[in-house]
Scaffold this motif. Structure first.
Motif, mmCIF file in Angstrom:
data_model
loop_
_atom_site.group_PDB
_atom_site.id
_atom_site.type_symbol
_atom_site.label_atom_id
_atom_site.label_comp_id
_atom_site.label_asym_id
_atom_site.label_seq_id
_atom_site.Cartn_x
_atom_site.Cartn_y
_atom_site.Cartn_z
ATOM 1 N N GLY A 6 0.789 -1.218 0.000
ATOM 2 C CA GLY A 6 0.000 0.000 0.000
ATOM 3 C C GLY A 6 0.824 1.273 0.000
ATOM 4 O O GLY A 6 0.348 2.326 -0.432
ATOM 5 N N LEU A 7 2.072 1.166 0.477
ATOM 6 C CA LEU A 7 2.937 2.346 0.537
ATOM 7 C C LEU A 7 3.629 2.637 -0.801
ATOM 8 O O LEU A 7 3.819 3.796 -1.171
ATOM 9 C CB LEU A 7 4.011 2.166 1.620
ATOM 10 C CG LEU A 7 3.544 2.209 3.079
ATOM 11 C CD1 LEU A 7 4.702 1.828 3.992
ATOM 12 C CD2 LEU A 7 3.013 3.591 3.432
ATOM 13 N N ILE A 8 4.003 1.589 -1.522
ATOM 14 C CA ILE A 8 4.874 1.782 -2.689
ATOM 15 C C ILE A 8 4.342 1.103 -3.953
ATOM 16 O O ILE A 8 4.044 1.768 -4.944
ATOM 17 C CB ILE A 8 6.296 1.261 -2.375
ATOM 18 C CG1 ILE A 8 6.910 2.078 -1.236
ATOM 19 C CG2 ILE A 8 7.182 1.328 -3.615
ATOM 20 C CD1 ILE A 8 8.168 1.496 -0.659
ATOM 21 N N ALA A 9 4.236 -0.226 -3.960
ATOM 22 C CA ALA A 9 3.923 -0.961 -5.189
ATOM 23 C C ALA A 9 2.560 -0.568 -5.754
ATOM 24 O O ALA A 9 2.426 -0.291 -6.951
ATOM 25 C CB ALA A 9 3.981 -2.465 -4.935
ATOM 26 N N ASN A 10 1.528 -0.532 -4.904
ATOM 27 C CA ASN A 10 0.191 -0.194 -5.392
ATOM 28 C C ASN A 10 0.079 1.247 -5.879
ATOM 29 O O ASN A 10 -0.477 1.497 -6.957
ATOM 30 C CB ASN A 10 -0.852 -0.485 -4.308
ATOM 31 C CG ASN A 10 -0.981 -1.962 -4.000
ATOM 32 O OD1 ASN A 10 -0.445 -2.802 -4.716
ATOM 33 N ND2 ASN A 10 -1.692 -2.294 -2.939
ATOM 34 N N PRO A 11 0.580 2.242 -5.130
ATOM 35 C CA PRO A 11 0.529 3.617 -5.647
ATOM 36 C C PRO A 11 1.319 3.803 -6.945
ATOM 37 O O PRO A 11 0.900 4.556 -7.834
ATOM 38 C CB PRO A 11 1.135 4.447 -4.512
ATOM 39 C CG PRO A 11 0.950 3.623 -3.292
ATOM 40 C CD PRO A 11 1.063 2.201 -3.738
ATOM 41 N N ALA A 12 2.466 3.109 -7.065
ATOM 42 C CA ALA A 12 3.252 3.209 -8.302
ATOM 43 C C ALA A 12 2.460 2.628 -9.470
ATOM 44 O O ALA A 12 2.439 3.193 -10.577
ATOM 45 C CB ALA A 12 4.581 2.485 -8.145
ATOM 46 N N LEU A 13 1.783 1.499 -9.235
ATOM 47 C CA LEU A 13 0.937 0.925 -10.270
ATOM 48 C C LEU A 13 -0.209 1.867 -10.610
ATOM 49 O O LEU A 13 -0.609 1.987 -11.777
ATOM 50 C CB LEU A 13 0.400 -0.432 -9.808
ATOM 51 C CG LEU A 13 -0.597 -1.125 -10.743
ATOM 52 C CD1 LEU A 13 -0.033 -1.264 -12.159
ATOM 53 C CD2 LEU A 13 -0.977 -2.503 -10.187
ATOM 54 N N SER A 50 -8.604 0.010 -17.579
ATOM 55 C CA SER A 50 -7.996 -0.600 -16.408
ATOM 56 C C SER A 50 -9.111 -1.113 -15.513
ATOM 57 O O SER A 50 -10.178 -0.504 -15.433
ATOM 58 C CB SER A 50 -7.133 0.436 -15.677
ATOM 59 O OG SER A 50 -6.435 -0.144 -14.595
ATOM 60 N N ILE A 51 -8.867 -2.245 -14.843
ATOM 61 C CA ILE A 51 -9.903 -2.867 -14.016
ATOM 62 C C ILE A 51 -9.390 -3.074 -12.594
ATOM 63 O O ILE A 51 -8.387 -3.759 -12.377
ATOM 64 C CB ILE A 51 -10.338 -4.228 -14.575
ATOM 65 C CG1 ILE A 51 -10.747 -4.120 -16.045
ATOM 66 C CG2 ILE A 51 -11.488 -4.796 -13.751
ATOM 67 C CD1 ILE A 51 -11.027 -5.464 -16.691
ATOM 68 N N LEU A 52 -10.089 -2.495 -11.624
ATOM 69 C CA LEU A 52 -9.832 -2.744 -10.207
ATOM 70 C C LEU A 52 -10.848 -3.763 -9.721
ATOM 71 O O LEU A 52 -12.012 -3.724 -10.111
ATOM 72 C CB LEU A 52 -9.974 -1.449 -9.403
ATOM 73 C CG LEU A 52 -9.780 -1.568 -7.885
ATOM 74 C CD1 LEU A 52 -8.324 -1.887 -7.549
ATOM 75 C CD2 LEU A 52 -10.226 -0.288 -7.175
ATOM 76 N N SER A 53 -10.418 -4.686 -8.848
ATOM 77 C CA SER A 53 -11.352 -5.698 -8.354
ATOM 78 C C SER A 53 -10.997 -6.050 -6.914
ATOM 79 O O SER A 53 -10.640 -5.181 -6.140
ATOM 80 C CB SER A 53 -11.319 -6.934 -9.266
ATOM 81 O OG SER A 53 -12.360 -7.814 -8.926
ATOM 82 N N GLU A 54 -11.121 -7.333 -6.564
ATOM 83 C CA GLU A 54 -10.873 -7.802 -5.198
ATOM 84 C C GLU A 54 -11.760 -7.058 -4.206
ATOM 85 O O GLU A 54 -11.289 -6.377 -3.301
ATOM 86 C CB GLU A 54 -9.400 -7.627 -4.822
ATOM 87 C CG GLU A 54 -8.443 -8.412 -5.694
ATOM 88 C CD GLU A 54 -6.996 -8.087 -5.403
ATOM 89 O OE1 GLU A 54 -6.325 -8.930 -4.796
ATOM 90 O OE2 GLU A 54 -6.542 -6.994 -5.791
ATOM 91 N N ILE A 55 -13.070 -7.184 -4.355
ATOM 92 C CA ILE A 55 -14.012 -6.417 -3.547
ATOM 93 C C ILE A 55 -13.849 -6.711 -2.065
ATOM 94 O O ILE A 55 -14.026 -5.827 -1.227
ATOM 95 C CB ILE A 55 -15.470 -6.698 -3.992
ATOM 96 C CG1 ILE A 55 -15.622 -6.445 -5.505
ATOM 97 C CG2 ILE A 55 -16.433 -5.823 -3.216
ATOM 98 C CD1 ILE A 55 -15.276 -5.046 -5.944
ATOM 99 N N THR A 56 -13.493 -7.942 -1.718
ATOM 100 C CA THR A 56 -13.276 -8.280 -0.310
ATOM 101 C C THR A 56 -12.124 -7.483 0.295
ATOM 102 O O THR A 56 -12.009 -7.399 1.518
ATOM 103 C CB THR A 56 -12.985 -9.781 -0.139
ATOM 104 O OG1 THR A 56 -11.935 -10.160 -1.029
ATOM 105 C CG2 THR A 56 -14.211 -10.611 -0.455
ATOM 106 N N SER A 82 -5.580 1.626 -8.414
ATOM 107 C CA SER A 82 -6.401 2.258 -9.446
ATOM 108 C C SER A 82 -6.063 3.722 -9.685
ATOM 109 O O SER A 82 -6.706 4.381 -10.508
ATOM 110 C CB SER A 82 -7.881 2.145 -9.065
ATOM 111 O OG SER A 82 -8.170 2.889 -7.893
ATOM 112 N N GLY A 83 -5.060 4.241 -8.990
ATOM 113 C CA GLY A 83 -4.652 5.628 -9.208
ATOM 114 C C GLY A 83 -5.719 6.625 -8.815
ATOM 115 O O GLY A 83 -6.400 6.458 -7.787
#
Length: 389
Positions: free
Chosen positions: A161-168, A182-188, A260-261
């Motif tokens: 959550g600090l680095i990899a996801n925000p960079a993506l 682009s598709i965000l998922s993983e609703i859980t 998801s930016g």
């Protein structure tokens, strides 16, 4: 000027980043025959699954729509449907569903051919002929607006959550801003973020769909955990997440949504369906890595982007899965599985913006033919059709 990549233009106008032959069993009974056909034909992939029969109602409908949508994905130049012959989801229904995209398509039915050996022989011959035709197609320059990426993550830790996801998220924004999807998922793993995501919706209708999708999943989880005989089974994040420094599902969700930016959400996609426009979408899917990736590929994603703090080797048949980690120790330990070391941000070697641009450039290179590490190692575990209770 918009960015471009080198892809395979299909007859229906869509663009693939791979040019393989998909061998798709219509039912689990024909999975081994499908596997042996694929094993005999280089450049083909098969889709093992446990569904297609003894299902009823919406559960069977989701299976049918998902398998059809996988066959339609533009990464596959051709499809060989392999059926048993007595299943509830007919192999001919599967083939008829794929047919409108106008790609190479044939059906092999074991009971019609006589036995497994006869079916393997016929299927292998068909797949070889398809592969020879596909091998003559060349890549051509196409705009990045033809790309759809799926955003998935697994084995998260505090660096996700600090680095990899925000960079993506930066890379995803750059793609969407040029007309890509682009598709965000993983609703859980988005519980608690519904209002934040809803504020990014293009209109009130989409905002309400986002809220309702997350609320439905939260209510489902509440019911599933109420009467568990084992308290260990009620945790909404894994032991690995705890060990990696995450304290709760909400903390994990706040990091997960960063993939998801900041782009606006154009809509919510139901499982097994495809969007009818471009942009950023929310896919209604459980948090299981395989179910998420399968739903995203069914929606049309040609590439999956997969941040992982703890590390994972998994891949998807015929669809490259780009692995990213924000943890430099994980990259060192799992160098043969991880494509991008976003831990360079943690070490102060690169900024978050620079890493986002590096991920975006990797997307274009992979779309143009570069193999990711999960492809090289033959990982294909992420194909998993979701089931309804």
């Amino acid at each position: 000027m918009a960015d471009t990549f080198m892809g395979f233009r299909r007859k229906n106008g869509s663009v693939g980043v791979r040019n393989q032959i998909a061998i798709i069993p219509s039912v689990f009974c024909s999975a081994k025959v499908a596997e042996r056909i694929a094993n005999q034909v280089p450049g083909s992939v098969y889709f093992r699954h446990p569904v297609g029969c003894s299902q009823v109602g919406e559960d069977l409908e989701v299976t049918a729509k998902t398998l059809i949508a996988i066959g339609k994905n533009p990464n596959f130049a051709g499809v060989v449907v392999v059926g048993l012959g007595c299943e509830r989801f007919s192999p001919y229904e599967l083939a008829d569903g794929i047919a409108p995209v106008n790609k190479m398509l044939e059906t092999v039915v074991i009971q019609t051919e006589g036995d497994s050996l006869a079916a393997i022989q016929k299927g292998s011959k068909i797949a070889r002929e398809m592969q020879q035709i596909a091998s003559r197609q060349v890549r051509e320059k196409v705009p990045v607006s033809e790309l759809m990426i799926g955003l998935n993550c697994g084995g998260s830790d505090m660096t996700s959550g600090l680095i990899a996801n925000p960079a993506l998220g930066i890379a995803s924004d750059k793609l969407v801003s040029q007309g890509g999807s682009s598709i965000l998922s993983e609703i859980t793993e988005l519980i608690g973020t519904e209002e934040i995501l809803a504020r990014r919706a293009v209109n009130k209708e989409v905002a309400n769909e986002i809220r309702e999708t997350i609320f439905r999943t939260e209510e489902k989880l509440r019911k599933q955990t109420q009467n568990s005989s084992n308290k260990e089974r009620t945790h909404l994040i894994s032991k690995g997440n705890y060990a990696g420094g995450l304290s709760s599902v909400v903390e994990k969700s706040l990091g997960s949504m960063k993939k998801s930016g900041n782009a606006p959400f154009s809509g919510v996609i139901q499982y097994g369906h495809q969007p009818d426009k471009k942009g950023l979408f929310l896919l209604d899917s459980p948090g299981h890595d395989g179910e998420v990736s399968t739903g995203e590929v069914a929606a049309g994603a040609q590439i999956i982007l997969f941040p992982t703090g703890r590390g994972t080797p998994t891949g998807f048949p015929g669809v490259p899965v780009i692995k990213i980690t924000g943890n430099p120790k994980t990259y060192t330990k799992m160098r043969e599985n991880i494509d991008i070391n976003a831990g360079q941000v943690l070490n102060g070697e690169k900024t978050l913006e620079q890493m986002g641009n590096e991920i975006y450039q990797e997307i274009l290179e992979v779309a143009s033919g570069k193999y990711v590490k999960s492809e090289v190692l033959g990982h294909d575990e992420q194909f998993c059709v979701t089931r309804l209770p």
